[in-house]
Design a protein around this motif. Sequence first.
Motif, PDB file in Angstrom:
ATOM      1  N   GLY A  19      55.676  36.159  25.757  1.00  0.00           N
ATOM      2  CA  GLY A  19      56.095  37.119  26.734  1.00  0.00           C
ATOM      3  C   GLY A  19      55.076  38.710  26.124  1.00  0.00           C
ATOM      4  O   GLY A  19      54.423  39.753  26.687  1.00  0.00           O
ATOM      5  N   PHE A  20      53.421  37.747  25.402  1.00  0.00           N
ATOM      6  CA  PHE A  20      52.754  38.673  25.385  1.00  0.00           C
ATOM      7  C   PHE A  20      51.321  38.841  27.033  1.00  0.00           C
ATOM      8  O   PHE A  20      51.424  37.740  27.465  1.00  0.00           O
ATOM      9  N   GLU A  21      50.682  40.098  26.695  1.00  0.00           N
ATOM     10  CA  GLU A  21      49.841  39.995  27.835  1.00  0.00           C
ATOM     11  C   GLU A  21      48.509  41.030  26.753  1.00  0.00           C
ATOM     12  O   GLU A  21      48.975  41.415  26.125  1.00  0.00           O
ATOM     13  N   VAL A  22      47.697  39.886  27.066  1.00  0.00           N
ATOM     14  CA  VAL A  22      46.263  40.423  26.791  1.00  0.00           C
ATOM     15  C   VAL A  22      45.155  40.784  28.423  1.00  0.00           C
ATOM     16  O   VAL A  22      45.569  41.402  28.724  1.00  0.00           O
ATOM     17  N   GLU A  23      44.738  42.147  27.999  1.00  0.00           N
ATOM     18  CA  GLU A  23      43.949  43.604  28.594  1.00  0.00           C
ATOM     19  C   GLU A  23      42.431  43.283  28.144  1.00  0.00           C
ATOM     20  O   GLU A  23      43.000  43.465  26.877  1.00  0.00           O
ATOM     21  N   ILE A  24      41.482  43.398  28.635  1.00  0.00           N
ATOM     22  CA  ILE A  24      40.109  43.543  28.706  1.00  0.00           C
ATOM     23  C   ILE A  24      39.928  45.160  29.049  1.00  0.00           C
ATOM     24  O   ILE A  24      40.260  45.477  29.798  1.00  0.00           O
ATOM     25  N   CYS A  25      40.170  45.457  27.688  1.00  0.00           N
ATOM     26  CA  CYS A  25      39.684  47.577  27.466  1.00  0.00           C
ATOM     27  C   CYS A  25      38.014  47.621  27.686  1.00  0.00           C
ATOM     28  O   CYS A  25      38.096  48.991  28.117  1.00  0.00           O
ATOM     29  N   ALA A  26      37.035  47.119  27.197  1.00  0.00           N
ATOM     30  CA  ALA A  26      36.299  47.206  27.017  1.00  0.00           C
ATOM     31  C   ALA A  26      34.997  46.364  27.337  1.00  0.00           C
ATOM     32  O   ALA A  26      35.711  45.038  26.813  1.00  0.00           O
ATOM     33  N   ALA A  27      34.027  45.941  27.778  1.00  0.00           N
ATOM     34  CA  ALA A  27      32.973  44.598  28.089  1.00  0.00           C
ATOM     35  C   ALA A  27      31.434  45.180  27.768  1.00  0.00           C
ATOM     36  O   ALA A  27      31.381  46.034  28.347  1.00  0.00           O
ATOM     37  N   ALA A  28      30.756  44.190  27.338  1.00  0.00           N
ATOM     38  CA  ALA A  28      28.967  44.325  27.412  1.00  0.00           C
ATOM     39  C   ALA A  28      28.573  42.971  27.674  1.00  0.00           C
ATOM     40  O   ALA A  28      28.800  41.681  26.789  1.00  0.00           O
TER      41      ALA A  28
END
Length: 211
Positions: free
Chosen positions: A46-55
Amino acid sequence: MEGQFSQRDLAPVGGLRAARQKPDPIGIEAAALALGRGVKAAAGFGFEVEICAAAMCPRMGAVAFLESRSKWTRGSQDVIAYTLRLRELVGRATSWEVETDNPYCGCDPQFIEWFGDVVVFVYREKHHAYVARVGFDHRPDYRSIADDWILDAREIVYRRAHAPTVERLSIPDLEALPPLSAEEAGERDLLPEQFFWGVRCHDAPVAARDS
């Protein structure tokens, strides 16, 4: 050679200047593509992961990204965490659980960039702003800073509310440097703008006008 380098090219050689900024959606998409995943993805149970910032670091073939992990139950978000992850596209990986007083109140990423083989990350959580350093071969480290800051080449400067001086840290080592007076910082264009209740305070030294 002026004008031939992007900000991301200049960071490793100490030529970057930045202040608070919103995450770059193009950079986030590029990181997701390099990692072979979506910006948002299911993570099981039931978890969701999201990329919030990146380089990205093309020289190392590596990507750094802030990832949120959350789970919704009966319409409310009951589990959330923020992790800064570094990953070589072929090879090493490391991570750091972002220091926050209360992750439910969010993590506002304001800057993320590679400096050589380490990543410098500036963010704000519920109560404080922080600058952190994370690398594959370096122990993670972080310092509390003020909300108003400027990163200029190899230093980050910041001024706490009503403080008479501007504090400084070296980048990427985060070692304390001698503070500057407001006048000295203004002369070097290193006086961060200060905001109180959304109002900008103009207290930088004003250049004398010809009479």
